[in-house]
Write an enzyme that holds these catalytic residues in place. Sequence first.
Site, mmCIF file in Angstrom:
data_model
loop_
_atom_site.group_PDB
_atom_site.id
_atom_site.type_symbol
_atom_site.label_atom_id
_atom_site.label_comp_id
_atom_site.label_asym_id
_atom_site.label_seq_id
_atom_site.Cartn_x
_atom_site.Cartn_y
_atom_site.Cartn_z
ATOM 1 N NE ARG A 278 -16.323 -3.105 -4.016
ATOM 2 C CZ ARG A 278 -16.176 -3.678 -2.075
ATOM 3 N NH1 ARG A 278 -15.449 -3.523 -2.402
ATOM 4 N NH2 ARG A 278 -17.224 -3.260 -1.407
ATOM 5 C CE LYS B 86 -19.898 -6.249 -0.513
ATOM 6 N NZ LYS B 86 -19.220 -7.377 -0.101
ATOM 7 C CD GLU C 34 -11.650 -11.664 -0.699
ATOM 8 O OE1 GLU C 34 -11.620 -10.432 0.084
ATOM 9 O OE2 GLU C 34 -11.845 -11.559 -1.179
HETATM 10 N N1 PLP Z 1 -14.003 -8.938 0.754
HETATM 11 C C1 PLP Z 1 -14.780 -8.672 0.626
HETATM 12 C C2 PLP Z 1 -15.102 -10.757 0.379
HETATM 13 C C3 PLP Z 1 -16.229 -8.889 1.168
HETATM 14 O O1 PLP Z 1 -17.294 -8.622 1.389
HETATM 15 C C4 PLP Z 1 -15.809 -7.665 1.280
HETATM 16 C C5 PLP Z 1 -16.943 -6.199 2.058
HETATM 17 O O2 PLP Z 1 -17.340 -5.165 1.463
HETATM 18 C C6 PLP Z 1 -14.110 -6.603 1.458
HETATM 19 C C7 PLP Z 1 -13.474 -7.455 1.349
HETATM 20 C C8 PLP Z 1 -14.215 -5.676 2.123
HETATM 21 O O3 PLP Z 1 -14.645 -4.573 1.446
HETATM 22 P P1 PLP Z 1 -14.617 -2.981 1.663
HETATM 23 O O4 PLP Z 1 -13.579 -2.301 2.184
HETATM 24 O O5 PLP Z 1 -14.690 -2.240 0.145
HETATM 25 O O6 PLP Z 1 -16.407 -3.136 2.544
HETATM 26 C C1 COI Z 2 -18.869 -4.898 3.613
HETATM 27 O O1 COI Z 2 -17.641 -5.178 4.594
HETATM 28 O O2 COI Z 2 -20.095 -4.276 3.606
HETATM 29 C C2 COI Z 2 -19.574 -6.415 3.666
HETATM 30 O O3 COI Z 2 -20.396 -6.784 2.706
HETATM 31 C C3 COI Z 2 -19.179 -8.019 4.251
HETATM 32 C C4 COI Z 2 -20.787 -8.652 4.585
HETATM 33 C C5 COI Z 2 -19.961 -10.062 4.785
HETATM 34 C C6 COI Z 2 -21.008 -8.081 5.452
#
Ligand code: PLP
Ligand code: COI
Length: 340
Positions: free
Chosen positions: A82, A184, A220
């Site tokens: 990612r 991200k 989201e």
């Molecule tokens: N959506 C957003 C905007 C996020 O910042 C995060 C955190 O990483 C997620 C979703 C969840 O992603 P992940 O499950 O890969 O941590």
């Molecule tokens: C994560 O879950 O790793 C994120 O980056 C989300 C953040 C809002 C702490």
Amino acid sequence: MEKKDIDWSGLGFGYVQTDKRFVANYKNGAWDEGTLTDDANIVMNECAGVLQYAQTCFEGLKAYTTEDGRTVCFRPDLNAERMFDTAKRLEMPPFPKDKFIDAVKQVVKANEAWVPPYGSGATLYLRPYMFGINPVIGVKPAEDYQFRIFATPVGPYFKGGAKPLTLCVSDFDRAAPHGTGHIKAGLNYAMSLHPIVEAHKAGYAENMYLDAATRTKVEETGGANFLFITKDNKVVTPKSNSILPSITRRSLMYVAKEYLGLEAEEREVHFDEVKDFAECGLCGTAAVISPVGKIVDHGKEICFPSGMEEMGPITKKLYDTLTGIQMGRIDAPEGWIVEI
Ligand code: PLP
Ligand code: COI
């Protein structure tokens, strides 16, 4: 390995400086090997690309102590991938995926005393990030970059742990249809600061963002994807090109189907149908699965039947199975758990 003397169970989601972090530099068109350092501070030029035009991105993943005392990480290959995609969209030089995984391992190993013990409720959060570091004044990508990973022990992202949250439908948009919602980038979080401060002031834990084009579909929150459970126990998650492809959500959809025998569907979710779901949760690395009890849309309340006291039963099963896999209590699918 002797652990640090910390009240692990009392940790919230905050920054605690640990011993070592990884740093690599991109100069003259190539990444160097990178190294571990004790220095938690970064010195850069006043005109650095990250400071002027926010050319920065990041990742988040965790290290865990398993039931049998091993130290593991959860699917770091997907974070590497990612971040690679994010970097390309931001005109940054992608950090090689194998080197990303190697750097994750180095940082966890060097900070093993900071990996919270099994059963403490805490984990070691890893924050890989990258930014443009040379002076940039015309609007263009930087030429030099720095990639870093630091580690910090964390507890629950939301205060109150597993207590269901109340969210509000935001009047702000998080991501444009052909924008950067799917990567991200730091800028996605900068723009969310005003909405989250406003939401907190009004007593809400987070914002539910709708699609910017029509404001009819669920996207989201600022930091997690949505999961919904239908009244006949189907798992539903919003499909959109402008949300972050959460690794936790992708893992949970697999767990729902392959471990729990549930139907699991990624599809557009209209806000109008949210009132008909039986359970709702937020999922992400930081959030794990945090149950949602109520969503308020301009004074109109949607209360999920699972209530405000505890997680709904299907959300709980998903939570127990995912954390069981992460903590080594349940066999993981091939490649999900990387031992340090
Ligand atoms: N959506 C957003 C905007 C996020 O910042 C995060 C955190 O990483 C997620 C979703 C969840 O992603 P992940 O499950 O890969 O941590
Ligand atoms: C994560 O879950 O790793 C994120 O980056 C989300 C953040 C809002 C702490």
